[in-house]
Design a protein around this motif. Structure first.
Motif, PDB file in Angstrom:
ATOM      1  N   ARG A 121      17.325  63.603 -34.538  1.00  0.00           N
ATOM      2  CA  ARG A 121      17.764  62.157 -34.087  1.00  0.00           C
ATOM      3  C   ARG A 121      16.739  61.518 -33.025  1.00  0.00           C
ATOM      4  N   THR A 122      16.125  62.149 -32.228  1.00  0.00           N
ATOM      5  CA  THR A 122      15.372  61.797 -31.126  1.00  0.00           C
ATOM      6  C   THR A 122      14.015  61.062 -31.973  1.00  0.00           C
ATOM      7  N   GLY A 123      13.481  61.908 -32.876  1.00  0.00           N
ATOM      8  CA  GLY A 123      12.367  61.696 -33.577  1.00  0.00           C
ATOM      9  C   GLY A 123      12.647  60.518 -34.293  1.00  0.00           C
ATOM     10  N   ALA A 124      13.626  60.307 -35.348  1.00  0.00           N
ATOM     11  CA  ALA A 124      13.706  59.196 -36.239  1.00  0.00           C
ATOM     12  C   ALA A 124      14.134  58.019 -35.363  1.00  0.00           C
ATOM     13  N   ARG A 125      14.685  58.066 -34.024  1.00  0.00           N
ATOM     14  CA  ARG A 125      14.995  57.015 -33.456  1.00  0.00           C
ATOM     15  C   ARG A 125      13.845  56.499 -32.963  1.00  0.00           C
ATOM     16  N   ALA A 126      13.084  57.220 -32.647  1.00  0.00           N
ATOM     17  CA  ALA A 126      11.478  56.554 -32.018  1.00  0.00           C
ATOM     18  C   ALA A 126      10.781  56.252 -33.192  1.00  0.00           C
ATOM     19  N   MET A 127      10.770  56.857 -34.299  1.00  0.00           N
ATOM     20  CA  MET A 127       9.949  56.167 -35.192  1.00  0.00           C
ATOM     21  C   MET A 127      10.871  54.803 -35.748  1.00  0.00           C
ATOM     22  N   ALA A 128      11.881  54.731 -35.601  1.00  0.00           N
ATOM     23  CA  ALA A 128      12.629  53.444 -36.372  1.00  0.00           C
ATOM     24  C   ALA A 128      12.310  52.331 -35.182  1.00  0.00           C
ATOM     25  N   HIS A 129      12.347  52.790 -33.870  1.00  0.00           N
ATOM     26  CA  HIS A 129      12.025  51.716 -32.819  1.00  0.00           C
ATOM     27  C   HIS A 129      10.530  51.303 -33.176  1.00  0.00           C
ATOM     28  N   TRP A 130       9.724  52.192 -33.335  1.00  0.00           N
ATOM     29  CA  TRP A 130       8.237  51.742 -33.447  1.00  0.00           C
ATOM     30  C   TRP A 130       8.050  51.011 -34.577  1.00  0.00           C
ATOM     31  N   LEU A 131       8.791  51.345 -35.927  1.00  0.00           N
ATOM     32  CA  LEU A 131       8.619  50.513 -37.177  1.00  0.00           C
ATOM     33  C   LEU A 131       9.120  48.894 -36.898  1.00  0.00           C
ATOM     34  N   ARG A 132      10.403  48.909 -36.168  1.00  0.00           N
ATOM     35  CA  ARG A 132      10.896  47.553 -35.819  1.00  0.00           C
ATOM     36  C   ARG A 132       9.986  46.888 -34.933  1.00  0.00           C
ATOM     37  N   THR A 133       9.264  47.229 -34.364  1.00  0.00           N
ATOM     38  CA  THR A 133       8.172  46.538 -33.333  1.00  0.00           C
ATOM     39  C   THR A 133       6.847  46.168 -34.130  1.00  0.00           C
ATOM     40  N   ARG A 134       7.172  46.610 -35.323  1.00  0.00           N
ATOM     41  CA  ARG A 134       5.792  46.153 -36.362  1.00  0.00           C
ATOM     42  C   ARG A 134       6.406  45.667 -37.601  1.00  0.00           C
ATOM     43  N   ARG A 135       7.336  44.654 -37.172  1.00  0.00           N
ATOM     44  CA  ARG A 135       7.945  44.044 -38.302  1.00  0.00           C
ATOM     45  C   ARG A 135       8.448  44.679 -39.568  1.00  0.00           C
ATOM     46  N   VAL A 136       8.850  45.735 -39.375  1.00  0.00           N
ATOM     47  CA  VAL A 136       9.457  46.251 -40.677  1.00  0.00           C
ATOM     48  C   VAL A 136      10.990  45.795 -40.541  1.00  0.00           C
ATOM     49  N   ASP A 137      11.319  45.149 -41.803  1.00  0.00           N
ATOM     50  CA  ASP A 137      12.452  44.219 -42.186  1.00  0.00           C
ATOM     51  C   ASP A 137      13.564  45.271 -42.202  1.00  0.00           C
ATOM     52  N   VAL A 138      13.304  46.205 -43.140  1.00  0.00           N
ATOM     53  CA  VAL A 138      14.697  47.134 -43.733  1.00  0.00           C
ATOM     54  C   VAL A 138      14.323  48.516 -43.672  1.00  0.00           C
ATOM     55  N   LEU A 139      15.164  49.458 -43.017  1.00  0.00           N
ATOM     56  CA  LEU A 139      15.183  50.733 -43.022  1.00  0.00           C
ATOM     57  C   LEU A 139      15.977  51.576 -43.894  1.00  0.00           C
ATOM     58  N   LEU A 140      15.489  52.161 -44.921  1.00  0.00           N
ATOM     59  CA  LEU A 140      16.248  52.967 -45.931  1.00  0.00           C
ATOM     60  C   LEU A 140      16.433  54.370 -45.773  1.00  0.00           C
ATOM     61  N   ALA A 141      17.069  55.096 -46.345  1.00  0.00           N
ATOM     62  CA  ALA A 141      17.014  56.778 -46.138  1.00  0.00           C
ATOM     63  C   ALA A 141      18.070  57.045 -47.332  1.00  0.00           C
ATOM     64  N   HIS A 142      17.879  58.159 -47.951  1.00  0.00           N
ATOM     65  CA  HIS A 142      18.504  58.754 -49.071  1.00  0.00           C
ATOM     66  C   HIS A 142      19.011  59.909 -48.809  1.00  0.00           C
ATOM     67  N   ILE A 143      20.388  60.400 -48.497  1.00  0.00           N
ATOM     68  CA  ILE A 143      20.974  61.435 -48.084  1.00  0.00           C
ATOM     69  C   ILE A 143      21.973  62.182 -48.936  1.00  0.00           C
ATOM     70  N   HIS A 144      21.798  63.360 -49.050  1.00  0.00           N
ATOM     71  CA  HIS A 144      22.710  64.069 -49.938  1.00  0.00           C
ATOM     72  C   HIS A 144      24.014  63.846 -49.513  1.00  0.00           C
ATOM     73  N   GLY A 168      21.345  61.804 -56.984  1.00  0.00           N
ATOM     74  CA  GLY A 168      22.305  62.533 -56.357  1.00  0.00           C
ATOM     75  C   GLY A 168      22.261  62.450 -54.830  1.00  0.00           C
ATOM     76  N   GLU A 169      21.548  61.714 -54.165  1.00  0.00           N
ATOM     77  CA  GLU A 169      21.682  61.045 -52.707  1.00  0.00           C
ATOM     78  C   GLU A 169      22.036  59.720 -52.698  1.00  0.00           C
ATOM     79  N   ILE A 170      22.885  59.586 -51.536  1.00  0.00           N
ATOM     80  CA  ILE A 170      23.457  58.109 -51.293  1.00  0.00           C
ATOM     81  C   ILE A 170      22.177  57.502 -50.588  1.00  0.00           C
ATOM     82  N   ARG A 171      22.301  55.960 -50.690  1.00  0.00           N
ATOM     83  CA  ARG A 171      21.146  55.090 -50.069  1.00  0.00           C
ATOM     84  C   ARG A 171      21.895  54.656 -48.782  1.00  0.00           C
ATOM     85  N   TRP A 172      21.198  54.822 -47.944  1.00  0.00           N
ATOM     86  CA  TRP A 172      21.543  54.224 -46.404  1.00  0.00           C
ATOM     87  C   TRP A 172      20.707  53.160 -46.264  1.00  0.00           C
ATOM     88  N   THR A 173      21.015  52.065 -45.678  1.00  0.00           N
ATOM     89  CA  THR A 173      20.125  50.930 -45.358  1.00  0.00           C
ATOM     90  C   THR A 173      20.735  50.211 -44.017  1.00  0.00           C
TER      91      THR A 173
END
Length: 183
Positions: A121-144, A168-173
């Motif tokens: 959670r800590t690492g993914a949140r930090a990465m997501a924040h970093w990506l958003r500050t670099r104008r990444v528009d959409v975050l996706l994940a595929h989770i069993h 077999g994994e659900i797309r999250w967006t």
């Protein structure tokens, strides 16, 4: 020839008690010990890579983009500050949509001995924040669908599950669902 300049370059990120270090081929020997565990492949399939293959994979990923330049590759090793031990990885594969938006397909892996401490959670949140500050528009994940820990990480990132299933994994967006049809 691919143009790596069209994608952001991973930088070091500090997140609470973790440091996200941009992946380097030199991480492979240390990471092998962490990732050489078949239990980590329960949800994703595959198997641990032998040391030489892990090193070669990291050397490819270190380039920061696919050979054709169509994808950006951002990978970080998660290192605990208290004892400087690697605990896992986070990654984002970037792509452009036909309308010019940038998407990031996210993934995270935490070594079995380090699970349950909030590192994903800590690492993914930090990465997501970093990506958003670099104008990444959409975050996706595929989770069993039977992996509640990863679903919890996705929720912490503000992602919601969709009706789409891939391998077999659900797309999250992070995109809001389309409006309901008007009746």
């Amino acid at each position: 020839m691919p143009d790596p300049a069209r994608w952001p370059v991973a930088t070091e990120i500090t997140a609470g008690a973790l440091r996200l270090e941009p992946l380097r081929a030199a991480h492979a020997a240390e990471a092998f010990t962490l990732l050489d565990d078949v239990r980590l492949h329960t949800w994703t399939g595959g198997h641990p890579l032998p040391p030489e293959q892990l090193h070669a994979r990291y050397r490819r990923l270190e380039r920061g983009c696919s050979p054709d330049g169509e994808q950006g590759w951002l990978n970080w090793m998660l290192r605990r500050d208290s004892d400087r031990q690697l605990v896992g990885t986070v990654q984002a594969t970037l792509a452009r949509t036909p309308d010019g938006r940038v998407t990031a397909e996210l993934a995270w892996v935490i070594g079995t001995a380090h699970q349950g401490h909030g590192h994903a959670r800590t690492g993914a949140r930090a990465m997501a924040h970093w990506l958003r500050t670099r104008r990444v528009d959409v975050l996706l994940a595929h989770i069993h669908p039977e992996h509640p820990a990863s679903a919890g990480v996705a929720r912490a990132l503000g992602l919601t599950p969709t009706d789409t299933t891939v391998d077999g994994e659900i797309r999250w967006t992070s995109e809001p669902p389309p409006p309901a049809p008007r009746t």
